[in-house]
Design a protein around this motif. Structure first.
Motif, PDB file in Angstrom:
ATOM      1  N   GLY A 134       0.079  -5.962  10.075  1.00 47.37           N
ATOM      2  CA  GLY A 134       1.330  -5.026   9.430  1.00 47.37           C
ATOM      3  C   GLY A 134       1.082  -4.639   8.253  1.00 47.37           C
ATOM      4  O   GLY A 134       2.168  -3.827   7.701  1.00 47.37           O
ATOM      5  N   ALA A 135       0.075  -4.682   7.574  1.00 54.11           N
ATOM      6  CA  ALA A 135      -0.342  -3.718   6.354  1.00 54.11           C
ATOM      7  C   ALA A 135      -0.467  -2.272   6.569  1.00 54.11           C
ATOM      8  O   ALA A 135      -0.639  -2.010   7.841  1.00 54.11           O
ATOM      9  CB  ALA A 135      -1.514  -4.415   5.651  1.00 54.11           C
ATOM     10  N   ASP A 136      -0.202  -1.519   5.539  1.00 57.85           N
ATOM     11  CA  ASP A 136      -0.085  -0.209   5.967  1.00 57.85           C
ATOM     12  C   ASP A 136      -1.382   0.599   5.589  1.00 57.85           C
ATOM     13  O   ASP A 136      -1.688   1.742   6.454  1.00 57.85           O
ATOM     14  CB  ASP A 136       0.887   0.505   4.862  1.00 57.85           C
ATOM     15  CG  ASP A 136       2.422   0.077   5.099  1.00 57.85           C
ATOM     16  OD1 ASP A 136       2.852   0.321   6.209  1.00 57.85           O
ATOM     17  OD2 ASP A 136       2.824  -0.631   4.184  1.00 57.85           O
ATOM     18  N   SER A 188      -6.236   3.602  13.528  1.00 60.16           N
ATOM     19  CA  SER A 188      -6.127   4.614  13.010  1.00 60.16           C
ATOM     20  C   SER A 188      -5.122   4.673  11.647  1.00 60.16           C
ATOM     21  O   SER A 188      -5.097   5.604  10.954  1.00 60.16           O
ATOM     22  CB  SER A 188      -5.040   5.507  13.875  1.00 60.16           C
ATOM     23  OG  SER A 188      -3.768   4.601  13.844  1.00 60.16           O
ATOM     24  N   LYS A 189      -5.195   3.311  11.074  1.00 62.38           N
ATOM     25  CA  LYS A 189      -4.618   3.292   9.703  1.00 62.38           C
ATOM     26  C   LYS A 189      -5.575   3.553   8.746  1.00 62.38           C
ATOM     27  O   LYS A 189      -6.734   3.402   8.979  1.00 62.38           O
ATOM     28  CB  LYS A 189      -3.903   1.833   9.688  1.00 62.38           C
ATOM     29  CG  LYS A 189      -2.759   1.823  10.536  1.00 62.38           C
ATOM     30  CD  LYS A 189      -2.121   0.349  10.053  1.00 62.38           C
ATOM     31  CE  LYS A 189      -0.758   0.046  10.762  1.00 62.38           C
ATOM     32  NZ  LYS A 189      -0.029  -1.139  10.472  1.00 62.38           N
ATOM     33  N   PRO A 190      -5.418   4.034   7.571  1.00 55.24           N
ATOM     34  CA  PRO A 190      -6.077   4.345   6.413  1.00 55.24           C
ATOM     35  C   PRO A 190      -7.002   3.259   5.943  1.00 55.24           C
ATOM     36  O   PRO A 190      -6.549   2.100   5.669  1.00 55.24           O
ATOM     37  CB  PRO A 190      -5.408   5.195   5.609  1.00 55.24           C
ATOM     38  CG  PRO A 190      -3.953   5.372   6.230  1.00 55.24           C
ATOM     39  CD  PRO A 190      -3.656   4.417   7.178  1.00 55.24           C
ATOM     40  N   ALA A 219       3.816 -10.905   2.847  1.00 54.13           N
ATOM     41  CA  ALA A 219       3.826  -9.380   2.524  1.00 54.13           C
ATOM     42  C   ALA A 219       4.488  -8.561   3.760  1.00 54.13           C
ATOM     43  O   ALA A 219       5.537  -7.905   3.452  1.00 54.13           O
ATOM     44  CB  ALA A 219       2.606  -8.542   2.054  1.00 54.13           C
ATOM     45  N   VAL A 220       3.932  -8.834   5.000  1.00 55.53           N
ATOM     46  CA  VAL A 220       4.489  -8.256   6.081  1.00 55.53           C
ATOM     47  C   VAL A 220       6.169  -8.733   6.054  1.00 55.53           C
ATOM     48  O   VAL A 220       7.051  -8.087   6.499  1.00 55.53           O
ATOM     49  CB  VAL A 220       3.845  -8.664   7.296  1.00 55.53           C
ATOM     50  CG1 VAL A 220       4.533  -8.138   8.608  1.00 55.53           C
ATOM     51  CG2 VAL A 220       2.476  -8.008   7.266  1.00 55.53           C
ATOM     52  N   GLU A 277       5.592  -0.678   1.075  1.00 56.22           N
ATOM     53  CA  GLU A 277       4.166  -0.654   1.449  1.00 56.22           C
ATOM     54  C   GLU A 277       3.192  -1.646   0.873  1.00 56.22           C
ATOM     55  O   GLU A 277       3.372  -2.443   0.283  1.00 56.22           O
ATOM     56  CB  GLU A 277       3.659   0.553   0.580  1.00 56.22           C
ATOM     57  CG  GLU A 277       2.238   1.193   1.069  1.00 56.22           C
ATOM     58  CD  GLU A 277       1.681   2.378   0.194  1.00 56.22           C
ATOM     59  OE1 GLU A 277       0.735   2.956   0.936  1.00 56.22           O
ATOM     60  OE2 GLU A 277       2.029   2.635  -0.982  1.00 56.22           O
ATOM     61  N   ILE A 278       2.290  -2.051   1.908  1.00 59.11           N
ATOM     62  CA  ILE A 278       1.636  -3.114   1.763  1.00 59.11           C
ATOM     63  C   ILE A 278      -0.184  -2.324   1.667  1.00 59.11           C
ATOM     64  O   ILE A 278      -0.428  -1.799   2.657  1.00 59.11           O
ATOM     65  CB  ILE A 278       1.540  -4.103   2.924  1.00 59.11           C
ATOM     66  CG1 ILE A 278       3.068  -4.661   2.959  1.00 59.11           C
ATOM     67  CG2 ILE A 278       0.388  -5.236   2.626  1.00 59.11           C
ATOM     68  CD1 ILE A 278       3.329  -5.533   4.160  1.00 59.11           C
TER      69      ILE A 278
END
Length: 247
Positions: free
Chosen positions: A79-81, A196-198, A46-47, A57-58
């Motif tokens: 690398g996922a969002d 810090s990613k959601p 996916a990345v 977006e991943i």
């Protein structure tokens, strides 16, 4: 294009599993846990699609205990969002996981769902196929190559007779095999950024799915120990012994 990647927290593949004395399962006390290796391959693919400008977006998803957040953070560092954890302390069977993913797909509307072909703890190899059936989407299992172009994903599959290439219209579901890619190691800056990613915490009740146990575990046992080998002086003795063994 939005990609949804389910991942599972399992006992690390380098750890030798220990069976509980009463044979009721695998003893996970103080055992090192990590992301299922086939799911790592799915995240990596996916990345790579995002790095090529194909994906926008991943979203990584996991179903499991609170500690599964560590697994999701690893995927975010790769690398996922953003991530979603459907938190539960219950044992979750593939059918329940598939039903949860159906609900999340309805919310997210992903164009592509990539997941590992199987988890190394239960080796079920069912979730991807069940999900495809429930969503009525085209699927390609055991992928060793993936190419996306013009609303179509072309997948090379590893089958018993060799390789098979199929073309799927999006949205679609892919399960990954070992030879698809080699997952990257997350660098320290990426690990720090991942914090810090959601990461959203959900429950099965919120998604309207009841986690039911349809399988009954009767017993878990270690494989039988292999018998010691024997040396023979020459071919004639070897043939004699093989005949005695009925080989």
């Amino acid at each position: 294009m939005k990609i949804l990647v389910p991942v599972k927290r399992v006992i690390d593949f380098n750890v030798k599993p220990r069976i509980k004395p009463d044979g009721t399962g695998v003893d996970l006390t103080n055992a090192k846990m990590s992301m299922n290796p086939f799911d790592e391959i799915a995240v990596e693919e996916a990345v790579r699609l995002k790095e090529k400008g194909i994906a926008t977006e991943i979203i990584v998803v996991s179903v499991g205990p609170a500690k599964a957040q560590e697994t999701l953070r690893t995927a975010l560092a790769m690398g996922a969002d953003r991530a979603i954890l459907v938190q539960t302390d219950e044992e979750v069977e593939p059918l329940s996981v598939a039903r949860l993913l159906v609900k999340l797909q309805a919310e997210e509307g992903a164009d592509l769902i990539i997941l590992g072909k199987q988890a190394i703890d239960d080796d079920c190899n069912q979730t991807g196929q069940m999900l495809a059936a429930m969503l009525d989407l085209p699927q390609a299992t055991f992928a060793s190559r993936v190419a996306v172009a013009n609303g179509t994903v072309t997948v090379t599959r590893e089958v018993d007779g060799g390789l098979e290439t199929v073309a799927l219209s999006l949205p679609a579901i892919i399960t990954t095999d070992l030879r698809l890619n080699e997952p990257r190691y997350a660098a320290l800056p990426s690990i720090m950024k991942a914090k810090s990613k959601p990461l959203a915490i959900r429950t099965s009740a919120e998604l309207g799915v009841t986690l039911q146990q349809r399988l009954q575990l009767l017993k878990v046992a270690e494989p039988a120990r292999r018998a010691a080998g024997m040396k023979v002086a020459d071919v004639d003795e070897l043939v004699t012994k093989l005949k005695a063994l009925g080989v």
